[in-house]
Every structure is written in structure tokens, then in C-alpha cells.
Design a protein around this motif. Structure first.
Motif, PDB file in Angstrom:
ATOM      1  N   ASN A   1       0.841  -1.203   0.000  1.00 23.51           N
ATOM      2  CA  ASN A   1       0.000   0.000   0.000  1.00 23.51           C
ATOM      3  C   ASN A   1       0.871   1.247   0.000  1.00 23.51           C
ATOM      4  O   ASN A   1       2.074   1.189   0.244  1.00 23.51           O
ATOM      5  CB  ASN A   1      -0.959   0.011   1.198  1.00 23.51           C
ATOM      6  CG  ASN A   1      -0.241   0.055   2.537  1.00 23.51           C
ATOM      7  OD1 ASN A   1       0.503   0.980   2.825  1.00 23.51           O
ATOM      8  ND2 ASN A   1      -0.466  -0.958   3.373  1.00 23.51           N
TER       9      ASN A   1
ATOM     10  N   ASN B   1      -0.510  -0.972  -4.294  1.00 22.93           N
ATOM     11  CA  ASN B   1      -1.973  -1.028  -4.294  1.00 22.93           C
ATOM     12  C   ASN B   1      -2.480  -2.119  -5.226  1.00 22.93           C
ATOM     13  O   ASN B   1      -3.452  -2.823  -4.920  1.00 22.93           O
ATOM     14  CB  ASN B   1      -2.559   0.319  -4.706  1.00 22.93           C
ATOM     15  CG  ASN B   1      -2.304   1.395  -3.672  1.00 22.93           C
ATOM     16  OD1 ASN B   1      -2.218   1.111  -2.479  1.00 22.93           O
ATOM     17  ND2 ASN B   1      -2.190   2.639  -4.109  1.00 22.93           N
TER      18      ASN B   1
ATOM     19  N   ARG C   1      -2.161  -5.594  -3.571  1.00 20.70           N
ATOM     20  CA  ARG C   1      -3.186  -5.842  -2.555  1.00 20.70           C
ATOM     21  C   ARG C   1      -4.557  -6.024  -3.192  1.00 20.70           C
ATOM     22  O   ARG C   1      -5.315  -6.926  -2.833  1.00 20.70           O
ATOM     23  CB  ARG C   1      -3.222  -4.690  -1.552  1.00 20.70           C
ATOM     24  CG  ARG C   1      -4.180  -4.904  -0.409  1.00 20.70           C
ATOM     25  CD  ARG C   1      -4.141  -3.770   0.576  1.00 20.70           C
ATOM     26  NE  ARG C   1      -4.365  -2.486  -0.073  1.00 20.70           N
ATOM     27  CZ  ARG C   1      -4.641  -1.357   0.565  1.00 20.70           C
ATOM     28  NH1 ARG C   1      -4.692  -1.353   1.881  1.00 20.70           N
ATOM     29  NH2 ARG C   1      -4.831  -0.248  -0.082  1.00 20.70           N
ATOM     30  N   GLU C   2      -4.906  -5.156  -4.144  1.00 19.16           N
ATOM     31  CA  GLU C   2      -6.229  -5.229  -4.750  1.00 19.16           C
ATOM     32  C   GLU C   2      -6.417  -6.503  -5.568  1.00 19.16           C
ATOM     33  O   GLU C   2      -7.551  -6.959  -5.774  1.00 19.16           O
ATOM     34  CB  GLU C   2      -6.464  -3.997  -5.627  1.00 19.16           C
ATOM     35  CG  GLU C   2      -6.595  -2.706  -4.832  1.00 19.16           C
ATOM     36  CD  GLU C   2      -6.720  -1.480  -5.719  1.00 19.16           C
ATOM     37  OE1 GLU C   2      -6.822  -1.674  -6.957  1.00 19.16           O
ATOM     38  OE2 GLU C   2      -6.720  -0.362  -5.186  1.00 19.16           O
TER      39      GLU C   2
ATOM     40  N   ARG D   1     -13.309  -6.320  -7.118  1.00 19.76           N
ATOM     41  CA  ARG D   1     -12.865  -4.923  -7.092  1.00 19.76           C
ATOM     42  C   ARG D   1     -13.295  -4.179  -8.364  1.00 19.76           C
ATOM     43  O   ARG D   1     -13.596  -4.791  -9.387  1.00 19.76           O
ATOM     44  CB  ARG D   1     -11.355  -4.857  -6.947  1.00 19.76           C
ATOM     45  CG  ARG D   1     -10.605  -5.406  -8.146  1.00 19.76           C
ATOM     46  CD  ARG D   1      -9.122  -5.545  -7.858  1.00 19.76           C
ATOM     47  NE  ARG D   1      -8.388  -6.042  -9.024  1.00 19.76           N
ATOM     48  CZ  ARG D   1      -8.307  -7.322  -9.362  1.00 19.76           C
ATOM     49  NH1 ARG D   1      -8.923  -8.234  -8.625  1.00 19.76           N
ATOM     50  NH2 ARG D   1      -7.611  -7.688 -10.427  1.00 19.76           N
ATOM     51  N   HIS D   2     -13.289  -2.856  -8.267  1.00 21.80           N
ATOM     52  CA  HIS D   2     -13.475  -1.950  -9.412  1.00 21.80           C
ATOM     53  C   HIS D   2     -14.770  -2.220 -10.173  1.00 21.80           C
ATOM     54  O   HIS D   2     -14.816  -2.107 -11.395  1.00 21.80           O
ATOM     55  CB  HIS D   2     -12.278  -2.029 -10.356  1.00 21.80           C
ATOM     56  CG  HIS D   2     -10.980  -1.654  -9.715  1.00 21.80           C
ATOM     57  ND1 HIS D   2      -9.763  -1.867 -10.319  1.00 21.80           N
ATOM     58  CD2 HIS D   2     -10.710  -1.072  -8.519  1.00 21.80           C
ATOM     59  CE1 HIS D   2      -8.799  -1.443  -9.509  1.00 21.80           C
ATOM     60  NE2 HIS D   2      -9.356  -0.959  -8.411  1.00 21.80           N
TER      61      HIS D   2
ATOM     62  N   THR E   1     -20.189  -1.136  -6.247  1.00 24.13           N
ATOM     63  CA  THR E   1     -19.754  -0.125  -5.290  1.00 24.13           C
ATOM     64  C   THR E   1     -20.899   0.808  -4.924  1.00 24.13           C
ATOM     65  O   THR E   1     -21.127   1.093  -3.730  1.00 24.13           O
ATOM     66  CB  THR E   1     -18.586   0.691  -5.878  1.00 24.13           C
ATOM     67  OG1 THR E   1     -17.480  -0.180  -6.107  1.00 24.13           O
ATOM     68  CG2 THR E   1     -18.168   1.803  -4.935  1.00 24.13           C
TER      69      THR E   1
ATOM     70  N   TRP F   1     -14.792   0.164  -3.633  1.00 24.95           N
ATOM     71  CA  TRP F   1     -14.208   0.276  -4.968  1.00 24.95           C
ATOM     72  C   TRP F   1     -12.956  -0.594  -5.132  1.00 24.95           C
ATOM     73  O   TRP F   1     -12.848  -1.356  -6.102  1.00 24.95           O
ATOM     74  CB  TRP F   1     -13.903   1.728  -5.296  1.00 24.95           C
ATOM     75  CG  TRP F   1     -13.191   1.906  -6.601  1.00 24.95           C
ATOM     76  CD1 TRP F   1     -11.899   2.286  -6.793  1.00 24.95           C
ATOM     77  CD2 TRP F   1     -13.720   1.666  -7.915  1.00 24.95           C
ATOM     78  NE1 TRP F   1     -11.581   2.323  -8.126  1.00 24.95           N
ATOM     79  CE2 TRP F   1     -12.688   1.945  -8.849  1.00 24.95           C
ATOM     80  CE3 TRP F   1     -14.955   1.257  -8.393  1.00 24.95           C
ATOM     81  CZ2 TRP F   1     -12.858   1.826 -10.216  1.00 24.95           C
ATOM     82  CZ3 TRP F   1     -15.128   1.131  -9.763  1.00 24.95           C
ATOM     83  CH2 TRP F   1     -14.095   1.410 -10.656  1.00 24.95           C
ATOM     84  N   PRO F   2     -11.984  -0.558  -4.212  1.00 23.60           N
ATOM     85  CA  PRO F   2     -10.782  -1.366  -4.432  1.00 23.60           C
ATOM     86  C   PRO F   2     -10.924  -2.831  -4.042  1.00 23.60           C
ATOM     87  O   PRO F   2     -10.081  -3.649  -4.413  1.00 23.60           O
ATOM     88  CB  PRO F   2      -9.736  -0.675  -3.545  1.00 23.60           C
ATOM     89  CG  PRO F   2     -10.528  -0.071  -2.446  1.00 23.60           C
ATOM     90  CD  PRO F   2     -11.842   0.327  -3.047  1.00 23.60           C
ATOM     91  N   THR F   3     -11.966  -3.186  -3.274  1.00 19.38           N
ATOM     92  CA  THR F   3     -12.067  -4.561  -2.783  1.00 19.38           C
ATOM     93  C   THR F   3     -13.379  -5.258  -3.132  1.00 19.38           C
ATOM     94  O   THR F   3     -13.422  -6.480  -3.241  1.00 19.38           O
ATOM     95  CB  THR F   3     -11.913  -4.596  -1.249  1.00 19.38           C
ATOM     96  OG1 THR F   3     -13.029  -3.925  -0.648  1.00 19.38           O
ATOM     97  CG2 THR F   3     -10.612  -3.940  -0.816  1.00 19.38           C
TER      98      THR F   3
END
Length: 472
Positions: free
Chosen positions: A58, A237, A240-241, A247-248, A253, A321-323
Motif C-alpha cells: 500500500n 496497491n 493488494r487489490e 474490485r473496481h 460499489t 471500490w478497491p475490494t
């Protein structure tokens, strides 16, 4: 004297409630990332560790300094004592930060009254926050999120002073605000988003004005954007993502952010209905006595009402959003930290715009029993909800037994390391009910087990699958 006595009694109850949370900190123990970061900190120079985190996990360039040099780096004996002192210090620091903000907002109130207001906020936060473990009692989470929460209160206090005074802002003001932005934005992604959105709104608000506040908003927005880019563009990032297949997803979201905003808003509003009623009555009494100005907070009532829910919604967007998942509750703790004051700001605006003409202050508040009813309400911080579990765990010995079990584990690990054992099999622990502690697994290859084993210098550790014996 008759009016002062209930207030003093209420203060004593509130202080007792705080002392109980501080006492709880004397029984907590490290878990999860505390050990993995301690292992990294003990084996890697700081700059090298920071770069590795930045490129592989991160972009939190600020909070990573503290987690890589946490108390456990000093060893479990000294480290455990420091670990607990950090929790106590952070609770008191948050109280002091709240006191500073209250004094700026209400300069006419006496110091002990401002301290009491700040204490009520802190206790409300501890009362309704989703996971107190990840808020104050887990070092890694506390340094990443709660420290930035407390610092943000100083940041807000400085901005409120600038808003109210409307004079030329000096270099000291800019330096303090820039340093706070750099630290908060580099601590976690939620504060990063709050800083960018908040200063963007300030620039929009001051768009037709040419005063020091407009220039300050533009400058600080630029600083927040630069700091945010440093965090958002970190190569780590992506690593991790990649662990989160959902995600995304913009639709997911949006849907889950709205749903979680509704869910947690209800979870937090319902327990504070009584405090909200008391707040409105005390607000009106404070205005009558000249302690609170009648001309402040001339906000649009709908904007004010949207404020707490917007804080929660942004937190959920930044999380999903990221997860694609809510995951741990540490981001919800942050949202709660801002939801509560936002809620009371909205109540203040709505009371002056709508509620006061519809619901006049009842005459009963002039009677002596009214003051004592506030004292009774303060007792909720001792016996209701999660606070009731805190009291029960302390009085019933659950925290002491948890502490004893964990100390026995440390002794077992030391002895195993000295004897050169290949694998340590430990008995389950009696975990407290008022805290959520991630346990070690029955699988020695589980990531927490590996970090734990490495920290104590043994090849492997796992937990016996049998249930712990019943408490006596």
C-alpha cells in the motif's frame, strides 16, 4: 448549588466510564498484523521497509512508519507494556483533541464544561463504534486510522478559527495544516478522500470571494491532491487489490455503498435518540444563557442533514471500490467518528430552522428532577450495549482470564524456542466478549500463525481444535 450538584455527579460518572475503558487497555494483547509488521520492523531497516510496503502492499507512507516501528519491535516484555500505553494515550489524545475543537467552537464555555462535552463525544463514539478493538486496542489499526481521526479534530479547529476570524493567515497556520494533511492523507485512503473532497468544497464555497480563506483552501487542496497521488499511485496497491476479485465494479460499489449507508445510519442513530433529545434541550438552554451564539451555523438545512450520511457514503465507496467487500470494520469506525458530530451539527441546524417552532422546550426542564434525569442517562455509558459488556468483562474476570491465557502462551512460545521444538500446539484462549480479537488458526500455514511463530522464533505454531474449558 442545587443545579451544580447533578452536573458534578454526571461528570464523575463520565470520568468513571472513561477510566473503565482505560483499564480495559491494560488487558489487551497484540494480534494479526501487529506481529507481521513487528517481524518486518525487526529484520529490515526503516527506509527499506517503507519502500517494500509502498511497492508491494500500500501507499500509506505515514502510518507505515509507526506500524513498522511499533512497540513489539522492542520484544514482547517491553513491547506489551508499550502496546497498552499507546492505547491509553490514544484514547486520552482523542479526548484532548475533542476538547480543543469544542473550545474553538464554543469559546465562551468554561474549560471543565468543554472537557465534559468532549468526553461525552468520546464515550458516545466508544459506545456505538462497530469495532472498538480495531479503533483503539489494536495497534496497527489504531495508528492507521484512529490517530488520523484525532489529528483531524485539530485540523478542523484550525479551519474553524480561520473561518470565524477572517484575517490574514500566518505562516505557522499554513505549516501546521500542511503537516496535518501530509500525515492524514498518508495514513489511509478514507482520510485522503475526505481531505480532497472537503477542500474541493471549500474552494467551491469561496469561489466568489477574495479573502485569505479562499487562497488557503486552494493551497491546501493542492497539497491534499499531491499527497493523495503519492498514496493512490503506489505500485503496492495493485498487489493488494489483486486479492479481491470483486474490485473496481462501479455498480456494485454504488449499490453496496448506499445499502451500507442506510444500514449503519440506523445502527448509530437508534442508540443516540435519547442523547439527541438531551442535546437539543441543552442547546436551547445554552443559547438562553449566552454560552452558545444564536447566529452561528446558518447552513442550508438539507445540506446539514446530508453531511453525516455523506461521510458514511464516501467511506463505503472508498472501501468497496478497491475490494468489493466491506471487510474489517476499521473504515466504519472512521465513518462513525465523523457521523456523530455531523449528526449533532444537523440537529443544531434543524432545531433553529424547523424544530424550535414545532416543538418548544418542555416546561419540565426547569424542574429539579430534569437535571437528575441527565445523570441517569450518563449511567448508560456504564451498563448498556457494548459498554455493558466492557463492565461485565472487567468485573466478571473475563479480561483477567484472557490476559492470563495470553501470558501463558508467551511463556509456552519462549520455552519452545529455547528447546528448539519444531511445532508448538497451544490450547484455545478465552477471548473477551467486549472486543473482537482475530484468533490464531488450527492450521500452522495460516498467515497469522506464520507471523506469530516467526516473531517468537519457532518454526510453526497452531491451536488445538478442542474448545477451551468452561470458565469457572
Amino acid at each position: 448549588m442545587k443545579g451544580v450538584l447533578p452536573f458534578r455527579v454526571a461528570q464523575v460518572i463520565l470520568v468513571l466510564a472513561l477510566l473503565r475503558h482505560l483499564l480495559l487497555a491494560l488487558f489487551v494483547h497484540p494480534y494479526a498484523d501487529d506481529y507481521s509488521y513487528a517481524v518486518s520492523g525487526m529484520s529490515t531497516p526503516l527506509l527499506e521497509g517503507l519502500w517494500r510496503e509502498y511497492t508491494s502492499w500500500n501507499g500509506r507512507y505515514a502510518s507505515n512508519i509507526l506500524v513498522l516501528r511499533g512497540p513489539l519491535v522492542s520484544g514482547i516484555d517491553i513491547g506489551l507494556m508499550l502496546y497498552r500505553m499507546v492505547a491509553i494515550g490514544l484514547i486520552l489524545f482523542t479526548w484532548f483533541a475533542g476538547f480543543r475543537l469544542v473550545k474553538v467552537i464554543l469559546p465562551a464555555v468554561r474549560a471543565h464544561v468543554a472537557a465534559t462535552i468532549a468526553l461525552v463525544f468520546l464515550l458516545l463514539y466508544l459506545h456505538v463504534m462497530p469495532d472498538a478493538s480495531e479503533g483503539f486496542y489494536w495497534y496497527t489499526g489504531a495508528m492507521t486510522y484512529q490517530l488520523a481521526n484525532a489529528l483531524s479534530l485539530f485540523f478542523l479547529a484550525n479551519w474553524i478559527q480561520a473561518w470565524r476570524d477572517q484575517h490574514e493567515l500566518n505562516a505557522r497556520w499554513y505549516v501546521v495544516q500542511v503537516l496535518l494533511i501530509l500525515w492524514m492523507a498518508g495514513s489511509n485512503e478514507v482520510h485522503m478522500a475526505f481531505l480532497v473532497i472537503g477542500h474541493g468544497l471549500l474552494v467551491f464555497l469561496f469561489r466568489k470571494q477574495y479573502d485569505p480563506r479562499r487562497r488557503a483552501a486552494i493551497v491546501l487542496l493542492g497539497v491534499a491532491l499531491v499527497a493523495s497521488l503519492v498514496v493512490a499511485l503506489a505500485p503496492g496497491n495493485a498487489t493488494r487489490e489483486a486479492l479481491f476479485p470483486l474490485r473496481h465494479d462501479a455498480l456494485r460499489t454504488l449499490v453496496y455503498a448506499v445499502a451500507q449507508t442506510g444500514r449503519w445510519s440506523l445502527n448509530w442513530i437508534l442508540p443516540i435518540i435519547l442523547p439527541s433529545i438531551l442535546f437539543l434541550v441543552l442547546l436551547r438552554q445554552g443559547e438562553e444563557r449566552g454560552l452558545i451564539g444564536r447566529d452561528g451555523l446558518r447552513w442550508n438545512k438539507w445540506v446539514a442533514l446530508a453531511l453525516p450520511f455523506a461521510c458514511l457514503f464516501v467511506s463505503m465507496v472508498v472501501t468497496y471500490w478497491p475490494t468489493g467487500l466491506l471487510g474489517q470494520y476499521r473504515t466504519l469506525n472512521m465513518a462513525c467518528f465523523y457521523f456523530l458530530p455531523g449528526w449533532f451539527v444537523a440537529l443544531t441546524v434543524w432545531d433553529r430552522a424547523v424544530l424550535r417552532s414545532m416543538l418548544p422546550t418542555p416546561r419540565a426542564v426547569q424542574r429539579p428532577w430534569w437535571s437528575w434525569s441527565i445523570v441517569a442517562a450518563c449511567c448508560l455509558f456504564l451498563f448498556s450495549g457494548r459498554d455493558g459488556l466492557v463492565t461485565a468483562d472487567l468485573v466478571g474476570g473475563h479480561m483477567a482470564r484472557y490476559d492470563g491465557d495470553m501470558m501463558q502462551r508467551y511463556a509456552t512460545m519462549r520455552q519452545a524456542a529455547q528447546r528448539g521444538e519444531k511445532e508448538v500446539v497451544m490450547d484455545p484462549v478465552h477471548y473477551p466478549r467486549c472486543l473482537v480479537v482475530l484468533p490464531l488458526d488450527t492450521d500452522a500455514d495460516y498467515w497469522m500463525n506464520r507471523s506469530y511463530a516467526t516473531y517468537f522464533g519457532v518454526p510453526a505454531v497452531r491451536v488445538n481444535s478442542a474448545l477451551p474449558p468452561a470458565a469457572p
